[in-house]
Design an enzyme around this catalytic site. Structure first.
Site, PDB file in Angstrom:
ATOM      1  N   LYS A   1      76.335 -50.726   0.072  1.00  0.00           N
ATOM      2  CA  LYS A   1      76.043 -49.546  -0.792  1.00  0.00           C
ATOM      3  C   LYS A   1      75.481 -49.806  -1.856  1.00  0.00           C
ATOM      4  O   LYS A   1      74.918 -48.899  -2.589  1.00  0.00           O
ATOM      5  CB  LYS A   1      77.861 -49.086  -1.173  1.00  0.00           C
ATOM      6  CG  LYS A   1      77.623 -47.605  -1.773  1.00  0.00           C
ATOM      7  CD  LYS A   1      78.880 -47.032  -2.066  1.00  0.00           C
ATOM      8  CE  LYS A   1      79.103 -45.469  -2.497  1.00  0.00           C
ATOM      9  NZ  LYS A   1      80.255 -44.867  -2.488  1.00  0.00           N
TER      10      LYS A   1
ATOM     11  N   MET B   1      87.718 -42.125  40.941  1.00  0.00           N
ATOM     12  CA  MET B   1      87.241 -43.393  41.563  1.00  0.00           C
ATOM     13  C   MET B   1      88.204 -44.418  41.600  1.00  0.00           C
ATOM     14  O   MET B   1      88.550 -45.409  42.293  1.00  0.00           O
ATOM     15  CB  MET B   1      85.947 -43.798  40.769  1.00  0.00           C
ATOM     16  CG  MET B   1      85.151 -44.907  41.360  1.00  0.00           C
ATOM     17  SD  MET B   1      84.521 -44.448  43.153  1.00  0.00           S
ATOM     18  CE  MET B   1      82.990 -43.731  42.790  1.00  0.00           C
TER      19      MET B   1
ATOM     20  N   PHE C   1      88.346 -52.087   1.228  1.00  0.00           N
ATOM     21  CA  PHE C   1      88.700 -50.857   2.016  1.00  0.00           C
ATOM     22  C   PHE C   1      87.360 -50.516   3.002  1.00  0.00           C
ATOM     23  O   PHE C   1      86.265 -50.372   2.400  1.00  0.00           O
ATOM     24  CB  PHE C   1      88.904 -49.916   0.945  1.00  0.00           C
ATOM     25  CG  PHE C   1      89.337 -48.457   1.959  1.00  0.00           C
ATOM     26  CD1 PHE C   1      90.296 -48.291   2.655  1.00  0.00           C
ATOM     27  CD2 PHE C   1      88.305 -47.359   1.714  1.00  0.00           C
ATOM     28  CE1 PHE C   1      90.439 -47.176   3.240  1.00  0.00           C
ATOM     29  CE2 PHE C   1      88.751 -46.216   2.290  1.00  0.00           C
ATOM     30  CZ  PHE C   1      89.802 -46.153   3.055  1.00  0.00           C
ATOM     31  N   GLN C   2      87.603 -50.317   4.045  1.00  0.00           N
ATOM     32  CA  GLN C   2      86.803 -49.934   5.096  1.00  0.00           C
ATOM     33  C   GLN C   2      85.417 -51.004   5.205  1.00  0.00           C
ATOM     34  O   GLN C   2      84.670 -50.613   5.780  1.00  0.00           O
ATOM     35  CB  GLN C   2      86.071 -48.549   4.697  1.00  0.00           C
ATOM     36  CG  GLN C   2      87.210 -47.443   5.041  1.00  0.00           C
ATOM     37  CD  GLN C   2      86.493 -46.073   5.128  1.00  0.00           C
ATOM     38  OE1 GLN C   2      85.545 -45.797   4.518  1.00  0.00           O
ATOM     39  NE2 GLN C   2      87.028 -45.230   6.012  1.00  0.00           N
TER      40      GLN C   2
ATOM     41  N   GLU D   1      82.064 -41.191  15.719  1.00  0.00           N
ATOM     42  CA  GLU D   1      81.010 -41.896  15.861  1.00  0.00           C
ATOM     43  C   GLU D   1      80.657 -42.369  17.127  1.00  0.00           C
ATOM     44  O   GLU D   1      79.270 -42.621  17.491  1.00  0.00           O
ATOM     45  CB  GLU D   1      81.118 -43.138  14.983  1.00  0.00           C
ATOM     46  CG  GLU D   1      81.188 -42.786  13.569  1.00  0.00           C
ATOM     47  CD  GLU D   1      82.537 -42.514  13.013  1.00  0.00           C
ATOM     48  OE1 GLU D   1      83.510 -42.314  13.818  1.00  0.00           O
ATOM     49  OE2 GLU D   1      82.807 -42.394  11.508  1.00  0.00           O
TER      50      GLU D   1
END
Lengths: 183, 590
Positions: free
Chosen positions: B164, B482, B114-115, B52
């Site tokens: 949802k 760097m 969950f999630q 993502e």
């Protein structure tokens, strides 16, 4: 306020000697979920101070709330806070009431004092001088309700401390501008 | 047309109505209803990323290359948290994004389902605005409002978190209409008195300079055209931040090169010695100013910015002009033509003579080699060999990024995509994918480091799947260059964990993904190898082995002023201990 705890950064030595001022900001916001969190996390995220904060809905039909924040910092910092607040999408208006020099500020406090005998009458005398009301009493305690400028409440609390101060609950500052015009 | 439909259908319909043709995403349990709607339509082209964070950077690359809003769709919990770096990157660099996240059903919010995660809480700090939609009736308004907020004023990322059950719920969809937002309407036009004052200050200046930034590019192509017109009318020199490259052509006569920590000698000295600085869409970042109390001490400063809070944030200015760069530049050009053209102006000959003296210092020069590829040389050859192509460049973060900014020149805006504010390693490859989708026939190159590229290398799979012929040009020095440079400067050359002892074989890696790998370590064969990369119709990983210990110069060391630069040849001088240049105070800085 004391000097900042960390040494001044060589990137920004311009402001570290500036005078620290206390300002009251009146912030009119859309009363939507998370708006208070947005304002508060702006202060914590950017390292600004909050000395006092009050919030309540002020116009139910328009879903408007007013957040009154007392903050402190150098004048440039106060200016930054003002404009950072204006950047938030649900913020409608920000007014620096201290800068406008025409503001009325009040705070309400409830002060619990415990004592017997002479302390009891001392407490009542001080309360009378400050025009504090007794809102609860037992044989060994009082709860006073006091409204006024924050400094007046500080003074009252200081006087109660030797008499038998138990605890204090304060609302934080509510403020409005004087005269016929809105903030 | 108002029409009854499900929340999920509203999401896709709103994307179509907002003109979205490309959507970056990754499915999961809490966004399945939206993915089901996507299955039944062909207007929105969904690009399946491999992580993502890649979706967020790809959307950024798409937004910056196209000038449109970048859109991504991810699931709840880890899907949302994985976007946080990309959202923060977009916030820092003012890139318009709309990020739609799924959320557990409303009745489960707060139950540690969950999630589940507090997406609006987590992203409040890294978005311009965010929404949790608890009622399907609010969804159409919020969807349209998100696009307006993301793209108006100072652009930025907006998150819409949709539980949802709201995706399944039915409601009435309304198309975009009206003012975008009931109260949020940033000021675009500047105060005309301020414009006239600015023109008078400009006409009176003896040593003026334009210092422009990403705001000019964000304002759109018209702002870049107006900037060029104003520079031509006034004859003033111009420098730009990393984010603003391309607004004024890199081949332009008045161009001084980039300024700041790794800017040119002429740009930084001109900033230090100018008597009038005109900042346009730039924000006086610490990488630009160096030591603040020694920053351009003798100049008056005009600051044009759409964000009022950028003004006086780091540097106090004399004339603030709040407005959109395009609008303000249009007014400045108009008033300059009407008034200053005829007024007595200061001759700039002395100023240009001084600037040309600084230019003679040739601060971007480096010691060439016949045996090893110098990283600067690699970028120069890449620039030379792609000049006749329609080219878009992205970068990762580090030395290669600075060398790209110094040695690859941009004549047009929206051609250069780099993580400026946040400095996100792993930005370049997904951003290149986004840019390639915006310009399918262009040559898109991610100038990368071997360490950065590994941070989002999984997106090679995305490039293969959608036949996106992005080129990854790795300046491979086996160090986090760097970091190594700073350890040399600040920590006595103790290279603590900045050397990659186990790098993959990048040629085999490219082949494993289904792309082409090219390796080159000989300056004599570099041109042919670059040409082979350009000619290949598909993703390429080019593993360019460069000098391992080359440092990026010029450099304003931490805590120093613009006229106190460290130059490449100076650092080679015998007797100068490079580790002694930065003092104790400077070592505290990042």
């Amino acid at each position: 306020m004391n000097a900042p705890a960390s040494p001044p950064s060589p990137y920004s030595s311009a402001t570290h000697n500036a005078k620290i001022e206390s300002h009251t900001l009146s912030v009119l916001v859309d009363n939507e979920p998370g708006v208070l969190a947005r304002v508060v996390s702006l202060f914590s995220g950017r390292g600004y101070n909050i000395e006092s904060l009050t919030v309540a809905e002020v116009a139910h039909a328009d879903h408007l709330s007013r957040i009154t924040i007392v903050t402190s910092g150098a004048p440039e910092t106060i200016d930054q806070i003002h404009h950072q607040l204006e950047r938030l999408v649900p913020v409608r208006q920000v007014t620096d009431l201290t800068a406008s020099k025409r503001s009325l500020e009040r705070e309400l406090a409830m002060i619990k004092v415990r004592g017997r005998g002479e302390n009891r009458s001392d407490a009542l005398q001080v309360a009378e001088a400050f025009r504090a009301r007794v809102v609860d009493a037992t044989t060994e305690s009082f709860i006073f309700e006091l409204t006024g400028r924050p400094a007046k409440i500080d003074e009252f609390v200081d006087l109660m401390r030797p008499i038998g101060l138990v605890e204090v609950s304060r609302t934080g500052v509510a403020a409005i501008s004087r005269g016929p015009d809105p903030i | 047309m108002s029409k009854e439909m499900t929340g999920a259908e509203m999401v896709v319909q709103a994307l179509i109505d907002q003109g979205v043709d490309t959507l970056f995403g990754y499915p999961g349990g809490a966004v399945l209803p939206i993915y089901d709607v996507l299955f039944h339509q062909e207007k929105v082209h969904h690009i399946l990323v491999r992580h993502e964070q890649g979706a967020a950077h790809a959307a950024e690359g798409y937004a910056r290359a196209s000038g449109k809003v970048g859109v991504l769709l991810v699931t709840s919990g880890p899907g949302a948290t994985n976007t946080v770096t990309g959202l923060t990157d977009a916030l820092m660099d003012s890139i318009p994004l709309v990020c739609i996240t799924g959320q557990v059903p409303t009745h489960l919010i707060g139950s540690d389902a969950f999630q589940e995660c507090d997406t609006v809480g987590i992203t409040r700090h890294c978005t311009k605005h965010n929404y949790l939609v608890k009622n399907v009736a609010d969804l159409p308004r919020i969807l349209h409002e998100a696009f307006y907020v993301a793209s108006s004023g100072r652009p930025g990322p907006v998150v819409i978190d949709i539980p949802k059950d709201v995706q399944f719920a039915r409601g009435v969809y309304t198309p975009p209409a009206g003012a975008g937002h009931k109260t949020y309407h940033p000021k675009l036009d500047a105060d005309m008195d301020a414009i006239r004052t600015a023109v008078a200050m400009m006409a009176a200046a003896k040593r003026p300079i334009f210092y422009t930034g990403g705001g000019v590019i964000n304002s759109g192509p018209a702002a870049s055209a107006l900037l060029r017109e104003l520079v031509a009318l006034t004859g003033f020199p111009i420098t730009s931040t990393l984010m603003g490259l391309g607004a004024y052509p890199g081949s332009g006569e008045n161009w001084l090169g980039m300024l700041g920590m790794h800017g040119t000698f002429e740009a930084n000295n001109a900033m230090h010695d100018c008597d009038l600085m005109i900042a346009v869409g730039s924000r006086f970042d610490d990488r630009i100013t160096g030591r603040l109390d020694a920053f351009s001490p003798g100049s008056k400063k005009i600051h044009i910015d759409i964000d009022r809070s950028s003004i006086n944030k780091n540097v106090k200015v004399d004339l603030p002009i709040v407005g959109d760069c395009g609008h303000v530049l249009e007014a400045l050009v108009r008033v300059w033509r009407a008034e200053a053209m005829h007024a007595e102006k200061q001759p700039l000959d002395h100023w240009w003579a001084q600037i040309n003296e600084w230019r003679e210092r040739k601060s971007l020069a480096y010691r060439t080699s016949d045996t090893t590829i110098k990283p600067q040389y690699a970028v120069q050859r890449l620039y030379a060999l792609t000049r006749n192509h329609d080219v878009y460049i992205t970068t990762e973060v580090g030395q290669h990024q600075m060398w790209a900014a110094q040695h690859f020149h941009f004549d047009e805006p929206n051609r250069w995509m780099t993580s400026g504010g946040l400095g996100t390693m792993g930005y370049g490859l997904p951003a290149a994918i986004g840019a390639q989708l915006a310009h399918p026939n262009a040559l898109v190159i991610d100038i990368a480091g071997e360490a950065s590229i590994l941070m989002n290398i999984q997106e090679m799979s995305t490039a293969i799947q959608y036949r996106l012929p992005v080129k990854i040009f790795i300046l491979n020095n086996e160090y986090m260059g760097m970091v190594r440079q700073w350890q040399e400067l600040l920590h006595g050359g103790r290279y603590s964990h900045s050397y990659s002892e186990a790098l993959p074989d990048f040629v085999k890696l490219a082949e494993a993904f289904g792309g082409k790998g090219i390796r080159c370590s000989d300056p004599a064969t570099l041109d042919a190898a670059i040409q082979e990369m350009i000619d290949y119709d598909g993703p390429v990983i080019f593993d360019c082995h460069v000098d391992k210990i080359e440092n990026c110069f010029p450099m304003i060391p931490s805590g120093k002023a613009h006229n106190d630069m460290l130059l490449a040849d100076l650092s080679d001088d015998a007797g100068l201990e490079i580790g002694s240049i930065i003092d104790e105070k400077g070592k505290m800085l990042v």
